[in-house]
Design a protein around this motif. Structure first.
Motif, PDB file in Angstrom:
ATOM      1  N   ASN A 190       0.825  -1.212   0.000  1.00 46.85           N
ATOM      2  CA  ASN A 190       0.000   0.000   0.000  1.00 46.85           C
ATOM      3  C   ASN A 190       0.859   1.261   0.000  1.00 46.85           C
ATOM      4  O   ASN A 190       0.369   2.361   0.207  1.00 46.85           O
ATOM      5  CB  ASN A 190      -0.957   0.003   1.204  1.00 46.85           C
ATOM      6  CG  ASN A 190      -0.224   0.035   2.539  1.00 46.85           C
ATOM      7  OD1 ASN A 190       0.983  -0.206   2.603  1.00 46.85           O
ATOM      8  ND2 ASN A 190      -0.950   0.337   3.604  1.00 46.85           N
ATOM      9  N   GLY A 263      -5.898   4.429   1.030  1.00 49.54           N
ATOM     10  CA  GLY A 263      -5.652   3.017   1.298  1.00 49.54           C
ATOM     11  C   GLY A 263      -6.139   2.597   2.666  1.00 49.54           C
ATOM     12  O   GLY A 263      -6.975   3.255   3.293  1.00 49.54           O
ATOM     13  N   ASP A 268      -8.532   2.889   7.613  1.00 48.88           N
ATOM     14  CA  ASP A 268      -8.686   3.281   6.212  1.00 48.88           C
ATOM     15  C   ASP A 268      -8.516   4.792   6.096  1.00 48.88           C
ATOM     16  O   ASP A 268      -8.810   5.544   7.029  1.00 48.88           O
ATOM     17  CB  ASP A 268     -10.030   2.815   5.646  1.00 48.88           C
ATOM     18  CG  ASP A 268     -11.213   3.214   6.509  1.00 48.88           C
ATOM     19  OD1 ASP A 268     -10.995   3.611   7.675  1.00 48.88           O
ATOM     20  OD2 ASP A 268     -12.355   3.120   6.034  1.00 48.88           O
TER      21      ASP A 268
END
Length: 387
Positions: A190, A263, A268
């Protein structure tokens, strides 16, 4: 005694107080400032070092009703018969002359900044010494402020060492990647740092409106080939860019660029910001660089005719960073911790080969410059008292 008062008197219709010091210097203080900064218990909470007097209660046109002094202090009576007393050294420190103000600002903010290039000698201290001894900790943070980077050696090859440094300064900066984060090759990464590829010069997290000021990276495991670290003194490069291509410098210090980071990690996130790549203060001095090519957004909020000139300016800046005379290359060993100024330095990494096992592992964390500077001031006082 350079803080001894020779004479104190009211002037300008009693709206000013003038002090002649024993050393021949003079200071002038506005009456409104003196009243605003009365140190008596009604106006000032000494236990919190905080003003209690409200602006609503302040007469901005106040004048001095009565004034007496001796060598060590000044006593003022105000029109409502409120009394204030000011120590000589307190007043001298707060003199409004340009020289005195500049001296105090240097003392508070330690602006000394030594630029460097490829010839750089990386300041190095022992990790355990920094944790245990104030003098070594002061040396660490003062060099970090001056040079922008310090290496600490002798940490263990386990996770958790950067947490100890966070506790040493106060606390770490929590981001969407957590209090600490693991830089290693990950499936479905990520973040581009979590791959084995080359990382070009960047600052971390310009996607935040307030990017972290200091970064800490602890080497737990190091690959045999590749993975070398590269750093560059961004302030030095900015100075060179301004000399070589003022047009490019002007574009990069005036154009707002969009950054994004979307991401899931600690939680989140969908982060969006705007920054000028070269950020200046009101005196035109570079105070922060905001640049990460990976998180520079595809959205670009400028008129179409300004797009190509921006890219040309940015290319000029990045090409300068990559000149041999500016970049410093080194390889971290297990147990090394590098601590660096994320507003000043740009850092990168050479690529390395992916293996069946994790071959390179760094643990990282951030700290805020306010927290670091707070600890630096406290350590400086501790070291001075000790000496």
């Amino acid at each position: 005694m350079h803080c001894a008062i020779q004479k104190a008197e009211a002037q300008d219709g009693a709206h000013l107080m003038r002090i002649l010091w024993q050393d021949g210097a003079e200071s002038v203080y506005p009456a409104v400032w003196l009243r605003d900064n009365c140190q008596c218990p009604d106006c000032y909470l000494d236990s919190a070092k905080a003003r209690k007097l409200l602006i609503e209660a302040l007469d901005v046109n106040i004048s001095i009703k009565g004034l007496t002094f001796d060598r060590k202090k000044v006593h003022i009576t105000w029109p409502n018969d409120h009394d204030s007393e000011y120590e000589a050294d307190w007043l001298k420190k707060r003199c409004f002359s340009q020289q005195a103000r500049e001296k105090l600002q240097r003392e508070l903010f330690l602006p000394e900044c030594q630029y460097w290039g490829s010839e750089f000698q990386l300041p190095t201290l022992d990790f355990e010494d920094v944790l245990k001894d104030d003098e070594h900790a002061y040396r660490w943070l003062s060099r970090l402020k001056k040079f922008g980077i310090v290496r600490l050696t002798g940490a263990s090859d386990k996770r958790g060492e950067v947490l100890k440094l966070g506790k040493r300064i106060g606390f770490l900066y929590l981001t969407f990647y957590g209090h600490t984060w693991q830089v290693q090759d990950k499936i479905d990464a990520n973040n581009v740092a979590y791959t084995t590829g080359k990382l070009s010069f960047h600052t971390d997290y310009p996607a935040l409106h307030h990017p972290p000021g200091v970064q800490l990276l602890h080497c737990i495991k190091q690959t045999v080939t590749g993975g070398d670290s590269e750093i560059v003194d961004g302030f030095n490069v900015c100075q060179k860019l301004k000399e070589k291509n003022p047009w490019a410098f002007q574009i990069l210090s005036s154009t707002f660029v969009d950054f994004t980071d979307i991401g899931v990690d600690y939680c989140d996130f969908s982060v969006q910001s705007k920054h000028k790549i070269i950020e200046l203060d009101d005196k035109g001095q570079v105070v922060r660089i905001n640049f990460n090519n990976a998180t520079r957004d595809t959205l670009f909020d400028v008129p179409v005719e300004r797009v190509q000139p921006f890219y040309a300016a940015l290319k000029e800046f990045v090409d300068l960073m990559n000149c041999k005379e500016f970049k410093f290359i080194f390889k971290m060993n297990p147990g090394d911790v590098i601590t660096f100024d994320n507003w000043r330095l740009l850092h990168g990494r050479r690529s390395y080969e992916a293996g069946t096992e994790i071959s390179r592992h760094l643990e990282g964390a951030y700290a805020d410059w306010d927290v670091v500077m707070s600890r630096l001031r406290i350590l400086r006082q501790s070291v001075r008292n000790r000496n």
